[in-house]
Scaffold this active site. Structure first.
Site, mmCIF file in Angstrom:
data_model
loop_
_atom_site.group_PDB
_atom_site.id
_atom_site.type_symbol
_atom_site.label_atom_id
_atom_site.label_comp_id
_atom_site.label_asym_id
_atom_site.label_seq_id
_atom_site.Cartn_x
_atom_site.Cartn_y
_atom_site.Cartn_z
ATOM 1 N N SER A 1 -11.479 -6.766 6.540
ATOM 2 C CA SER A 1 -12.568 -6.142 5.813
ATOM 3 C C SER A 1 -12.972 -7.151 4.742
ATOM 4 C CB SER A 1 -12.051 -4.850 5.181
ATOM 5 O OG SER A 1 -13.129 -4.034 4.842
ATOM 6 N N GLU B 1 -9.782 -2.622 13.540
ATOM 7 C CA GLU B 1 -10.141 -3.455 12.401
ATOM 8 C C GLU B 1 -8.985 -4.366 12.003
ATOM 9 O OE1 GLU B 1 -9.588 -1.941 8.519
ATOM 10 O OE2 GLU B 1 -9.584 -4.096 8.255
ATOM 11 N N GLU C 1 0.543 4.170 0.715
ATOM 12 C CA GLU C 1 -0.252 5.143 1.449
ATOM 13 C C GLU C 1 0.680 5.894 2.391
ATOM 14 O OE1 GLU C 1 -4.375 4.662 3.997
ATOM 15 O OE2 GLU C 1 -3.521 2.915 2.983
ATOM 16 N N ARG D 1 -1.370 -6.949 12.423
ATOM 17 C CA ARG D 1 -2.402 -6.400 13.326
ATOM 18 C C ARG D 1 -2.945 -7.469 14.265
ATOM 19 N NH1 ARG D 1 -6.236 -2.034 10.112
ATOM 20 N NH2 ARG D 1 -4.529 -0.690 9.405
ATOM 21 N N ARG E 1 -0.610 1.769 13.122
ATOM 22 C CA ARG E 1 -1.148 0.534 12.572
ATOM 23 C C ARG E 1 -1.058 0.409 11.054
ATOM 24 N NH1 ARG E 1 -7.718 0.589 13.213
ATOM 25 N NH2 ARG E 1 -8.132 2.457 12.017
ATOM 26 N N HIS E 2 -0.356 1.316 10.406
ATOM 27 C CA HIS E 2 -0.206 1.238 8.951
ATOM 28 C C HIS E 2 1.217 0.880 8.568
ATOM 29 C CE1 HIS E 2 -4.036 3.469 8.968
ATOM 30 N NE2 HIS E 2 -4.223 2.881 7.805
ATOM 31 N N ARG F 1 0.845 -1.202 0.000
ATOM 32 C CA ARG F 1 0.000 0.000 0.000
ATOM 33 C C ARG F 1 0.879 1.251 0.000
ATOM 34 N NH1 ARG F 1 -5.072 -2.127 2.388
ATOM 35 N NH2 ARG F 1 -5.195 -4.072 1.203
#
Lengths: 486, 486
Positions: A412, A409, A260, A460, A266-267, A258
């Site tokens: 998903s 989370e 991002e 996670r 948590r990323h 990712r």
């Protein structure tokens, strides 16, 4: 110190016989005892151990060592006497910490429990010590003291995270790191074993892909010979193609990328996805049940087989034991919203959950149902990707779900649209360029069974199960926008 | 045809009740029987099956179907009579091949074995048929006929490889593909289970790395925010760091990337590596023994648990059963060279093996020792990477090895240099820029145990075990310099 010498079955390192002579080659077939095997049953035995010098303290005519092997350690003593010379004690005291030594020693039962070691009822009386892998002098104090010991003798690091990650090899030697990554290995194994027992097939999906799915945001670009390619943000398309190809139930474990620019606890830009996809018979809740049961089997397996690791991590990072229900609690999104509103949160029916609200809802659920794991089902259609199956009874909602551990989370997922025509309609509704997702839509033109799935973030799951607070603690060599090394 | 309708536990697809009415919603909790469960023991039972229409042949007042589910298929019959109308037979005959149907049928024992189906002793007498996922008309003949059937009725494709890969979803439905990838799933499972039982820990290594190891040839570049990064060509460095970090024995399964413009039957730009690394006690042959025993456990597991898959693939691609010895044959490189010279090959002592010579040696070894798997040990130092441990007894050779299946290399490995000083010397000898490999060398400054390992190519193992001739047959979605899709 020489580093190798092989041939025949000779020993590959020099040893120093500490009564003053070099003994070499030694017996190659002497057995090495593991530190965790050193128990009172071995009292009186003369054994060989290979381990690291964890701490070393000379005092007059004797030297106390703590020898460490992975998450276990034992006290050892070299003392001037019949079996050891003054020079030997001096030599042992001078070996740099973190060096690897081979020692021949007698196992002795101790009167008083040794609280600071994992092997509390025995110590080793050393008769010979050889240096298997030495540290060069200039590296020792600068690095290993700070990281492997952090000024403490219990093997728990107290230095800051960036310093630890910069010197990850040494940081991974701590008992806490050893426990974390042994438990992580267990999560993968439990995940796969559970699914294999349920009839799932493991698949390998490509990471280099020709087109960025979902429009191309947050995707890394790769130079591919004379053209460009992308790194897969998820194996979802390939899992779905396997369903269309009649594999029926599939899973995969692999890296997910990712691009991002999120610098949070948590990323990560690269993490390990535990992915599931399955055709179902009559209702997408069959998919939810498959996934939640898999999670429950993981939780039970960790609880039953990894207590040592859980306890070890808990010494440095105390947390409440992880609680779960069987069967797993499933709430509808609208119920979650109602609970939040009752707690004073103002939000619309079709609004997505913010991170603080997710956490608050986790606390409310824990209070009411006493579980750290639950499913939130039937998300508003508006906040989910175009390929999500709408709820046939209420077009405001969808057949999709998230799963949470300790209010964060970890998965998903959704029932996916398996009909090319409906998929086209939904993509157009989202203003997605149909040309870019043509091959994805085409996969469903040759007959696809109804199916659903989801992707779980391994780091996670480990972080939240252990009650840790940063995903970098559960990624062996984490990658984020600011970190590409080691 | 409508595609969804959920709510309560209603059925999510329309069905057509073929006596002329639509029945919907149906019973959601009726059990679905799997095709491979259809045996004479079920004779007389009325059951439900969901499967694809594999072939369809109408003849007067009846229609013969073959229903396929993964690698299994069964004959089915709709005939005008008490339970089925003329319209129903016509409807069934008109369903496009590859559509997914739900049928309610009585299981009948047959007098004569049905050679063309996996379920040879029974057929289904259909009473109801519903369409679960239809193919649109224009796609049917163009694609599915050519790929899933290839003009044959036995489910084996005869079309060329590029066409098959272009339409991989359909190609993967063939019984051969189903068997290949089920067996591949088994290889991964056997690999991990064997190593877990030996005390290995599974690790996850990063694929995005900051520096290209070994000088930067054949490496893919990634745009990483405002800088550049690379895709890992192997997890070796990270495996070795785990050994330095006291994990003792580690393995990993994951993608490996090679930007090599090789368009051969055995090269891919992305493949799955089964990687092993372990510290050893006294001799690097402990590493070879760990790896060869793991391979033997894989071969035995496949032989004992995947006979159906092996037989299925063998029907389309006949080959000799894979032979192996226990313990594994280990030859020294010089012995291999001598065998080749005896067969007329001219080559120097320190010359690397060419691909044709590798294959020839494989045939010579098979003739002499009757094994398809062996280890070639002690490669010339000159043809191995700088981090390879030299043979302490003969500097011309090294403590390194390759492993072969049916004369093709599936693993390359070695004892690694674990001393920073010797590593520096060897890198300089290879004219490698020390600055570029600084962090690699530094990993060994804090005390590293002697260790070795190797990397196995999953696709090659599957290809060679099954006697196939192209690695693209054992890669679900292969990547090569010319192929990035699907």
């Amino acid at each position: 110190m020489c580093v190798w010498a092989e041939g025949g079955r000779r020993y590959m390192v020099f040893e120093v016989f500490l009564k003053g002579t070099l003994f070499f080659p030694c017996e190659p077939d002497r057995g090495l005892v593991r530190v965790h095997e050193l128990t009172p049953e071995k009292a009186g035995q003369l054994i060989w151990v290979r381990a690291r010098i964890h701490t070393s303290r000379a005092k007059g005519k004797q030297c106390f060592l703590v020898l460490r092997q992975q998450q276990f350690n034992v006290q050892a003593l070299v003392a001037v006497g019949e079996r050891a010379s003054k020079q030997m004690v001096k030599f042992a005291a001078n070996i740099n910490k973190e060096s690897i030594v081979d020692v021949e020693a007698v196992v002795k039962k101790v009167e008083q429990t040794i609280e600071s070691c994992s092997q509390q009822d025995v110590e080793l009386h050393i008769e010979r010590v050889g240096l298997s892998s030495a540290l060069s002098d200039h590296t020792t104090d600068k690095q290993t003291d700070r990281h492997a010991h952090g000024g403490r003798t219990d093997g728990r690091a107290t230095v800051n995270q960036d310093t630890r990650l910069d010197n990850r090899v040494i940081d991974l030697r701590t008992t806490t790191s050893q426990a974390i990554f042994r438990l992580q290995s267990g999560v993968c194994q439990l995940f796969r074993d559970t699914l294999t027992n349920k009839g799932f097939v493991e698949i390998q999906t490509p990471k280099i892909i020709s087109a960025a799915s979902e429009g191309g945001a947050n995707v890394f670009t790769v130079s591919y010979f004379k053209t460009s390619a992308y790194l897969a943000q998820s194996p979802q398309l390939y899992k779905q193609m396997c369903i269309c190809a009649d594999f029926d139930k599939v899973f995969c474990v692999g890296p997910v990328f990712r691009a991002e620019d999120s610098n949070t606890h948590r990323h990560l830009t690269e993490f390990v996805g535990l992915d599931i996809e399955l055709a179902f018979n009559y209702h997408y809740h069959e998919v939810i049940e498959s996934i939640t049961d898999t999670m429950v089997q993981i939780f039970k397996g960790l609880r039953d087989k990894f207590q040592t690791e859980i306890q070890t991590v808990g010494k440095q990072y105390p947390s409440e034991p992880f609680k779960f229900l069987e069967p797993t609690l499933r709430l509808e999104y609208s119920e979650g919203v109602a609970m939040l509103r009752e707690a004073g949160v103002e939000m619309g029916d079709e609004e997505d959950l913010s991170t603080p609200n997710e956490k608050l809802l986790g606390r409310l659920v824990k209070e009411k149902y006493d579980t750290d794991f639950y499913v939130l089902d039937k998300y508003p259609l508006a906040v989910r990707p175009f390929y999500t199956m709408p709820d046939p009874n209420d077009k405001k909602y969808s057949n999709s779900y998230d799963m949470f551990m300790r209010g964060e989370e970890i998965l998903s997922g959704a029932q996916r649209i398996h009909d090319a025509q409906l998929l086209t309609e939904r993509a157009m509704h989202h203003n997605i360029d149909l040309e870019k997702i043509k091959s994805y839509i085409d996969s469903f033109r040759y007959g696809a069974p109804p199916h659903g799935g989801g992707g779980i973030g391994l780091e996670r799951v480990c972080m939240l199960y252990l009650g840790l607070h940063n995903v970098r603690q559960t990624s062996m060599f984490p990658r984020d926008p600011k970190r590409l090394t080691p």
